[in-house]
Design an enzyme around this catalytic site. Structure first.
Site, PDB file in Angstrom:
ATOM      1  N   LYS A 175      -0.523  42.606 -61.951  1.00  0.00           N
ATOM      2  CA  LYS A 175      -0.829  41.348 -61.271  1.00  0.00           C
ATOM      3  C   LYS A 175      -2.181  40.801 -61.695  1.00  0.00           C
ATOM      4  CE  LYS A 175      -2.777  40.823 -57.204  1.00  0.00           C
ATOM      5  NZ  LYS A 175      -3.170  40.484 -55.823  1.00  0.00           N
ATOM      6  N   ASN A 176      -3.182  41.665 -61.748  1.00  0.00           N
ATOM      7  CA  ASN A 176      -4.540  41.207 -62.031  1.00  0.00           C
ATOM      8  C   ASN A 176      -4.763  40.852 -63.496  1.00  0.00           C
ATOM      9  OD1 ASN A 176      -5.248  41.455 -59.342  1.00  0.00           O
ATOM     10  ND2 ASN A 176      -6.038  43.527 -59.576  1.00  0.00           N
ATOM     11  N   ARG A 227      -6.729  33.885 -54.029  1.00  0.00           N
ATOM     12  CA  ARG A 227      -8.058  33.701 -54.606  1.00  0.00           C
ATOM     13  C   ARG A 227      -8.020  33.490 -56.116  1.00  0.00           C
ATOM     14  NH1 ARG A 227     -12.234  34.337 -51.498  1.00  0.00           N
ATOM     15  NH2 ARG A 227     -13.553  34.445 -53.355  1.00  0.00           N
ATOM     16  N   CYS A 257      -6.698  37.660 -49.556  1.00  0.00           N
ATOM     17  CA  CYS A 257      -6.891  38.717 -48.570  1.00  0.00           C
ATOM     18  C   CYS A 257      -8.194  38.521 -47.793  1.00  0.00           C
ATOM     19  CB  CYS A 257      -6.927  40.079 -49.257  1.00  0.00           C
ATOM     20  SG  CYS A 257      -5.327  40.655 -49.836  1.00  0.00           S
ATOM     21  N   ASP A 297      -9.469  48.683 -55.185  1.00  0.00           N
ATOM     22  CA  ASP A 297      -8.086  48.423 -54.787  1.00  0.00           C
ATOM     23  C   ASP A 297      -7.291  49.697 -54.516  1.00  0.00           C
ATOM     24  OD1 ASP A 297      -8.382  45.707 -54.832  1.00  0.00           O
ATOM     25  OD2 ASP A 297      -7.343  45.385 -56.727  1.00  0.00           O
ATOM     26  N   ILE A 315     -17.967  47.721 -53.406  1.00  0.00           N
ATOM     27  CA  ILE A 315     -17.556  46.446 -54.003  1.00  0.00           C
ATOM     28  C   ILE A 315     -17.471  45.336 -52.957  1.00  0.00           C
ATOM     29  CG2 ILE A 315     -15.843  45.281 -55.431  1.00  0.00           C
ATOM     30  CD1 ILE A 315     -17.282  47.589 -56.832  1.00  0.00           C
TER      31      ILE A 315
END
Length: 419
Positions: free
Chosen positions: A22-23, A95, A119, A308, A330
């Site tokens: 996804k990223n 985002r 999120c 994550d 983070i």
């Protein structure tokens, strides 16, 4: 509203194929704005991908979708881009929408992008995105919840130092720099595999990028980029999640379709806990061998441990033989899964950006609620470890980042159903 019913207690056994990242796919989709046509394969079936498709279409892109059993192919034609505003109604959902800012600005000289959503796990400010684009000569103002950006002529390549490592800002800077005039040198960049994948895609499109995978990236701007085809890399966060699922259920699972080197830091952390992890052809095998040690963890930018996966690791540590300290470096406010894990019998105390986890013998099923994408999957892992029933509410978060999660777990013996 859908929910998941989980009857735990079954060790996972079998194999799981990992989907596209996804990223990686989201910034690659945004990169299609920089050329006329981009053909992307190994695209995961996720709601965030659908949101990015909607966003690109709102700008005037034509998108052909070729559906396969386990993935999409996308052919994105952007030669008729005619709208330079990314509206709140789309951007609020995700985002990653901010990644159209750099491409629109560098190619068309203007962009108006709503401040992003996604999120609810901290501020995740856009200051660094704005700072690097201003260094390229952009004029930027924030008005009525929108980032208004424009440039007089082409952006110009600067030497720019990020105050802190930011994956999102690194991506936007790269996307803008590939069409900027002259040479851009970016310092203190993110080094994540997904950034490497974006750069490799851009090189396929004709970009000139050096220092890929390091903290210093040099980009020589081009007048234009070419049409291209590109296969997205596999998702290390999904792979890591299933590695933890194998461990927490005392199972034996082959994670397939992932390069070992991008999950090696996850594997090493699991090995510390006493779990057996070995590379296999095109993947990794995770096997529980009768013990689970408490291990401390700090999240950090890559090659550090991914934020994550922090929630998933915490679920595992709730059942360890001792006390572990988990430090979140983070994002602030990323312990929202803790109260729900405690409802299931976990012993966790949060102190600022640290969580002290005292292992218990067993968790118990409960009704719990997901607060965000990664928290939701950590509660699934916890539920799979119990000998009772867990009901997970607000599971719409899951579909943003995990393709066919119930199917993949069920194929390994899990009793998990969406109702």
């Amino acid at each position: 509203m859908h929910k998941l019913i989980i009857h735990g207690g079954t060790p996972l056994k079998g194999s799981i194929n990992i989907s596209g990242a996804k990223n990686a796919v989201l910034p690659i989709m945004a990169a299609s704005i920089l050329t006329d046509k981009l053909h992307i394969t190994n695209v995961p079936k996720l709601t965030d991908v659908s949101t990015m498709k909607d966003l690109l279409r709102s700008h005037g892109a034509d998108i052909e979708i070729i559906e396969h059993q386990d993935e999409f192919e996308l052919i994105i034609d952007t030669k008729n881009i005619n709208n330079f505003t990314a509206d709140y109604e789309i951007v609020r959902k995700m985002r990653a929408s901010i990644w159209v800012l750099g491409p629109l600005l560098t190619k068309y000289g203007k962009a108006k992008v709503s401040l992003p959503g996604g999120c609810a796990i901290g501020a995740r400010q856009v200051d660094l995105h704005i700072a690097v684009l201003k260094a390229m000569g952009a004029e930027i103002e924030i008005e009525d919840g929108y980032i208004n950006a424009s440039s007089k002529g082409r952006l110009k390549g600067p030497h720019f130092v990020f105050d802190k490592v930011s994956v999102g800002a690194t991506i936007n800077a790269i996307l803008a720099a590939v069409l900027a005039e002259g040479e851009t040198v970016l310092f203190n960049c993110g080094r994540e595999p997904e950034i490497v994948d974006l750069c490799n895609c851009l090189i396929t499109m004709g970009a000139d990028i050096a220092g890929i995978g390091t903290s210093e990236i040099t980009i020589k701007g081009k007048d234009s980029l070419n049409k291209a085809s590109y296969k997205v890399l596999s998702d290390r966060i999904e792979a890591g999640t299933y590695m933890f699922a194998a461990a927490i259920t005392k199972g034996d699972v082959k994670i397939c379709g992932i390069d070992y080197h991008i999950v090696e830091n996850i594997a090493l952390k699991l090995i510390e806990t006493g779990i057996k992890v070995v590379p296999i052809n095109n993947g990794v095998q995770v096997t529980y061998e009768g013990k689970l040690n408490s291990v401390d963890l700090e999240t950090n930018p890559y090659p550090g441990f991914a934020t994550d996966l922090q929630a998933q690791f915490m679920s595992l540590m709730t059942l360890s033989s001792g006390v572990s300290m988990i430090t979140e470096n983070i994002f602030e406010n990323r312990f929202m899964h803790v109260p729900e894990l405690c409802r299931m019998g976990a012993d966790i105390v949060v102190r600022g950006n640290k969580a002290v986890v005292r292992g218990v013998e067993m968790l118990k099923g409960a009704e719990v609620m997901a607060s965000d994408l990664r928290a939701s999957v950590s509660l699934i892992l916890a539920g799979l470890s119990t000998n009772s029933k867990t009901v997970l509410h607000r599971i719409y978060h899951l579909d943003r980042g995990f393709q066919d999660l119930e199917k993949k777990l069920s194929n390994c013996g899990a009793d998990i159903k969406r109702v």
